[in-house]
Design a protein around this motif. Structure first.
Motif, PDB file in Angstrom:
ATOM      1  N   MET A   1       0.839  -1.182   0.000  1.00  0.00           N
ATOM      2  CA  MET A   1       0.000   0.000   0.000  1.00  0.00           C
ATOM      3  C   MET A   1       0.881   1.241   0.000  1.00  0.00           C
ATOM      4  N   LYS A   2       0.406   2.248  -0.673  1.00  0.00           N
ATOM      5  CA  LYS A   2       1.137   3.510  -0.720  1.00  0.00           C
ATOM      6  C   LYS A   2       0.497   4.500   0.249  1.00  0.00           C
ATOM      7  N   PHE A   3       1.301   4.976   1.179  1.00  0.00           N
ATOM      8  CA  PHE A   3       0.831   5.974   2.132  1.00  0.00           C
ATOM      9  C   PHE A   3       1.450   7.336   1.865  1.00  0.00           C
ATOM     10  N   ALA A   4       2.539   7.346   1.119  1.00  0.00           N
ATOM     11  CA  ALA A   4       3.245   8.602   0.888  1.00  0.00           C
ATOM     12  C   ALA A   4       2.655   9.363  -0.287  1.00  0.00           C
ATOM     13  N   ASP A   5       2.753  10.653  -0.238  1.00  0.00           N
ATOM     14  CA  ASP A   5       2.442  11.548  -1.348  1.00  0.00           C
ATOM     15  C   ASP A   5       3.751  12.243  -1.695  1.00  0.00           C
ATOM     16  N   GLY A   6       4.515  11.556  -2.573  1.00  0.00           N
ATOM     17  CA  GLY A   6       5.871  12.013  -2.791  1.00  0.00           C
ATOM     18  C   GLY A   6       6.720  11.667  -1.580  1.00  0.00           C
ATOM     19  N   PHE A   7       7.771  12.431  -1.358  1.00  0.00           N
ATOM     20  CA  PHE A   7       8.676  12.123  -0.248  1.00  0.00           C
ATOM     21  C   PHE A   7       8.251  12.805   1.049  1.00  0.00           C
ATOM     22  N   TRP A   8       7.750  14.043   0.962  1.00  0.00           N
ATOM     23  CA  TRP A   8       7.552  14.838   2.172  1.00  0.00           C
ATOM     24  C   TRP A   8       6.174  14.653   2.799  1.00  0.00           C
ATOM     25  N   LEU A   9       5.170  14.337   2.010  1.00  0.00           N
ATOM     26  CA  LEU A   9       3.801  14.329   2.509  1.00  0.00           C
ATOM     27  C   LEU A   9       3.240  12.915   2.588  1.00  0.00           C
ATOM     28  N   ASN A  10       2.154  12.766   3.372  1.00  0.00           N
ATOM     29  CA  ASN A  10       1.386  11.525   3.396  1.00  0.00           C
ATOM     30  C   ASN A  10       0.102  11.708   2.606  1.00  0.00           C
ATOM     31  N   GLN A  11      -0.420  10.632   2.095  1.00  0.00           N
ATOM     32  CA  GLN A  11      -1.682  10.718   1.367  1.00  0.00           C
ATOM     33  C   GLN A  11      -2.801  11.177   2.299  1.00  0.00           C
ATOM     34  N   ARG A  12      -3.740  11.900   1.729  1.00  0.00           N
ATOM     35  CA  ARG A  12      -4.882  12.378   2.503  1.00  0.00           C
ATOM     36  C   ARG A  12      -5.668  11.178   3.043  1.00  0.00           C
ATOM     37  N   GLY A  13      -6.009  11.247   4.313  1.00  0.00           N
ATOM     38  CA  GLY A  13      -6.821  10.179   4.900  1.00  0.00           C
ATOM     39  C   GLY A  13      -6.039   9.229   5.780  1.00  0.00           C
ATOM     40  N   TYR A  14      -4.726   9.438   5.915  1.00  0.00           N
ATOM     41  CA  TYR A  14      -3.920   8.550   6.750  1.00  0.00           C
ATOM     42  C   TYR A  14      -3.152   9.356   7.800  1.00  0.00           C
ATOM     43  N   ASP A  15      -3.183   8.841   9.019  1.00  0.00           N
ATOM     44  CA  ASP A  15      -2.391   9.406  10.113  1.00  0.00           C
ATOM     45  C   ASP A  15      -1.229   8.457  10.344  1.00  0.00           C
ATOM     46  N   VAL A  16      -0.031   8.860   9.962  1.00  0.00           N
ATOM     47  CA  VAL A  16       1.137   7.984  10.005  1.00  0.00           C
ATOM     48  C   VAL A  16       2.001   8.325  11.212  1.00  0.00           C
ATOM     49  N   ASN A  17       2.279   7.297  12.020  1.00  0.00           N
ATOM     50  CA  ASN A  17       3.106   7.474  13.211  1.00  0.00           C
ATOM     51  C   ASN A  17       4.372   6.644  13.053  1.00  0.00           C
ATOM     52  N   TYR A  18       5.475   7.296  12.737  1.00  0.00           N
ATOM     53  CA  TYR A  18       6.736   6.595  12.531  1.00  0.00           C
ATOM     54  C   TYR A  18       7.500   6.474  13.840  1.00  0.00           C
TER      55      TYR A  18
END
Length: 781
Positions: A1-18
């Motif tokens: 699954m792709k969660f990234a929007d390019g390198f700097w951003l995340n796709q709309r609709g996902y809260d990513v906790n690294y």
């Protein structure tokens, strides 16, 4: 699954906790556990409301490291779970103020206490690592949930449900420049998976799509390591695609577990993987012979199949197995396990005649579905042997057999019931079963007897199905005497061979798809593979039939099968008979070699049909080759995939000898040349011995008496070894050849057989008669 929007951003609709740091590290049994936090630092206010992960690193098999990443450990896991072997290995664990280290054999993992950093090594070689923005827990927002729910109306029974799972665990591992990735089960896309999104979800999609009959959440790297995600759920891999310098894998839910396999080479990696998930079982020697089927929708009865069998014998084409496809049973009644007596009035007599008069083994088609008109439907419904809906009714659909139900193999009584009918067929004279289907398994509004999660059962179902059938054959015929012809599989399915590639078409593009599928499946831990020679769909041209016959008989298992037309060679042209005869006999002669390689596969776990990268990862030219392969340790095969008859292939270093033409090829080069129909590039590896048996007709014969051991380009100071086994898999002989200058010293164990030793590309031959004790021959070049 792709969660990234390019390198700097995340796709709309996902809260990513690294993960950003190893907040705490504690020792646990066989390893250590890390409390990993999404924040950096130790200020008290940061300890509140954060999505922490608990990550454990353990090992109980040497050179195999298990990683478990858990968000909320209180979640309910109803399974199913892959059957994994547990070892008793004890790793070394050290934890200090800077890092934690686990050492398992020559493989180790190091976790930094500071900014998040995890690295895996084999000896001094770094395999892969993870760091900033790699490991994380991801939450789906209400916006994304609504978008997914909107697609629900388009789902089929066996689609991955859009309204499930709001939390994901993702791991992301670094790659190096020039690194390639392979496996994931049977994949018909480009063999090196770089740049692809790979979904682990079984589907009946043919060989011309990105869908797979056999999905396995395991991949290997050209750098000599493997990764196995321990879940039958839909694992999503982004292979240098979401982030082009990384491989990421994502799993819905609260936990993700994966294994890292280190090794000196890919053979050792595959050994580690099959140590964990199970070794490929050894199929019986007869299964390596030529199989012929009735084809699928063709019209056939006893007279028809007898004419095929007699026609093969009249043309001196050795036939080993005859397979009866679906219509051995009456239409609309699959499966009822009853012969259609209008077509086969005396099935027991027929099977006896095929065994005793024709010298053949027999196979019949089955699947795990029971149509409503089957005599077994009411019986299965009454006793609760089928998958049910949540309201307690039987799950049914019309997408294969009208009103069909699906056997619930999580119910032990259903397994006994199903196996009982198969055992009766064995008693009648059936030797093996083609276990078709098992991919279209429902995921919505269904329940299993043991309470298994229907989504996780979608991929896992095939394991239970094939295990049930395989166990019947093993119990009835004995150890190393059982084999299937299976289409679907998942991790661990290599224990129930043999697997074939599904619905291909009679053209060269499809033939190339099949080669890629075989190589991907085999590098995923499966020892043996097959395919429908000349294609299942459509009727191939005589040209394609002859080229596919050569490829099929230089595969581990060889079956002629089709859909709407028969696959006997004389219906194509008379030369097809000659070509099929030639390559069937060539494979029969190679049985001492092939059988020894099959036993190695069973014992070690390295596949027989293997991609070039497995043996030649240090040769950059071999890293992406997917139109040629090694058949065992010592034979390179390059199928011809065009109507011009042009062979194009790469030869690694050394002097290789074509075992058909006798031509010698200097390695480190590409070759392009035209081949007639009785040729396929099949090159013996330098410094090898290949045993050619005294083959007549039956693929089960004495693999030593009258055998010609041919030594190929043995270099000064090098030694080659060639074992021989009987058909019961007992080692009965071993020949060792060592070259010293112009002499080759051949020593061998005690033998009661006559054989000869030939040095390829010379006129040197040594005849050997039975000896008491070990023997020795000096060949002066």
């Amino acid at each position: 699954m792709k969660f990234a929007d390019g390198f700097w951003l995340n796709q709309r609709g996902y809260d990513v906790n690294y993960v950003n740091q190893a907040y705490d590290i504690v020792e646990v049994e066989n390893g250590f556990m890390v409390v990993a936090t999404p924040f950096y630092g130790r200020e008290r206010y940061k300890l509140l409301g954060s999505a922490n992960l608990e990550i454990t690193y353990t090992s109980d098999i040497e050179n195999v490291i298990k990683v478990n990443i858990t968000h909320h450990k209180g979640y309910k896991d109803n399974g199913p779970h892959f059957v994994l072997n547990k070892g008793d290995y004890k790793p070394t664990v050290t934890i200090d103020e800077h890092k934690a280290v686990l050492v398992s054999g020559d493989t180790r993992v190091e976790v930094s206490r500071d900014s998040w950093s995890v690295s895996y090594y084999y000896k001094d070689k770094k395999l892969t690592s993870g760091g900033w923005r790699s490991t994380g827990v991801i939450f789906e927002s209400a916006f994304k949930q609504q978008a997914r729910l909107a697609t629900q109306a388009d789902e089929t029974f066996w689609s991955y449900p859009a309204d499930e799972n709001r939390t994901y665990i993702r791991e992301q591992l670094d790659t190096t420049v020039g690194e390639y990735f392979y496996g994931f089960g049977e994949k018909f896309t480009t063999f090196a998976k770089n740049g692809q999104n790979v979904e682990i979800w079984n589907a009946d999609g043919g060989t011309c799509s990105d869908q797979s009959y056999k999905s396995v959440p395991f991949y290997v790297s050209s750098r000599g390591y493997g990764i196995f995600v321990n879940s039958s759920d839909k694992v999503s891999f982004e292979v240098c695609s979401d982030t082009v310098s990384k491989v990421s894998f994502t799993l819905p839910g609260e936990s993700l577990e994966y294994y890292v396999f280190g090794g000196e080479d890919l053979t050792q990696v595959m050994k580690g993987y099959t140590d964990l998930t199970g070794k490929p079982s050894l199929p019986p020697a007869f299964s390596f012979g030529l199989w012929l089927t009735s084809s699928f929708t063709t019209s056939y009865d006893e007279a028809t199949i007898t004419s095929f069998i007699d026609g093969m014998a009249e043309r001196d084409i050795p036939l080993q197995v005859f397979h009866f496809d679906c219509f051995w049973m009456k239409g609309l009644e699959w499966c009822n396990f009853e012969w259609d007596t209008e077509q086969f009035p005396d099935p027991e007599g027929l099977l006896k005649r095929l065994h005793e008069t024709k010298g053949l083994k027999t196979c019949v088609w089955i699947n795990p579905y029971v149509g409503q008109r089957s005599r077994l439907f009411d019986e299965g419904m009454e006793h609760g042997y089928f998958i049910k809906k949540k309201d307690g009714s039987v799950f049914q659909c019309d997408e294969w057999q009208p009103g069909m139900a699906i056997v619930d193999f999580t119910n032990p009584d259903a397994c006994k019931w199903y196996a009982g009918y198969l055992r009766k067929l064995c008693e009648m004279g059936v030797d093996t079963f083609k276990t078709d289907f098992g991919e279209r398994i429902p995921t919505r509004d269904v329940v299993y007897f043991d309470g298994s999660d229907p989504i996780k059962m979608h991929n896992y179902y095939t394991y239970l199905y094939n295990e049930c059938v395989f166990n019947v054959l093993k119990e009835y015929y004995g150890e190393n005497k059982a084999c299937l012809f299976a289409r679907s599989a998942t991790a661990g399915g290599q224990k129930f061979p043999v697997h074939w590639g599904g619905d291909c078409s009679g053209n060269y593009n499809s033939m190339a798809e099949v080669v890629r599928g075989c190589l991907s499946l085999c590098i995923s831990g499966f020892g043996y593979t097959s395919h429908d020679m000349a294609g299942f769909e459509a009727t191939a041209t005589p040209d394609i039939y002859k080229r596919w016959a050569a490829f099929g008989l230089f595969s581990t298992h060889s079956r002629l099968h089709g859909n709407q037309s028969y696959r006997v060679p004389w219906l194509f042209d008379e030369e097809s008979c000659d070509v099929l005869r030639f390559f069937t006999k060539k494979k029969g002669e190679l049985m001492p070699y092939l059988w020894a390689q099959a036993i190695k596969t069973h014992e070690v776990g390295v596949t027989m049909m293997r991609a070039m990268v497995i043996d030649f990862a240090n040769d950059p030219a071999c890293l992406t080759l997917d139109r040629q392969y090694m058949l065992g340790d010592n034979i390179l095969v390059a199928p011809i995939l065009n109507e011009d008859g042009i062979a194009q292939y790469y030869v690694p270093a050394g002097r290789w000898t074509d075992i058909i033409t006798g031509k010698v090829f200097e390695g480190g080069k590409w070759y392009t040349h035209k081949c007639n129909y009785f040729e396929i590039p099949a090159l013996a590896k330098p410094n090898s011995i290949i045993a050619y048996g005294d083959f007549k007709r039956d693929f089960e014969y004495d693999y030593l008496d009258g055998t010609n051991f041919t030594i190929y380009e043995l270099e000064d100071g090098k030694t080659a070894v060639c074992p021989v086994y009987d058909t019961e898999a007992n080692k009965v002989f071993e020949l060792t050849a060592t070259r010293n200058g112009s002499k080759i010293e051949c020593s061998y164990t005690e033998t009661k057989a006559n054989f000869k030793i030939t040095v390829a590309n010379t006129d040197k031959v040594a005849e050997v008669t039975p000896t008491v004790g070990s023997g020795k021959v000096i060949i002066d070049l």
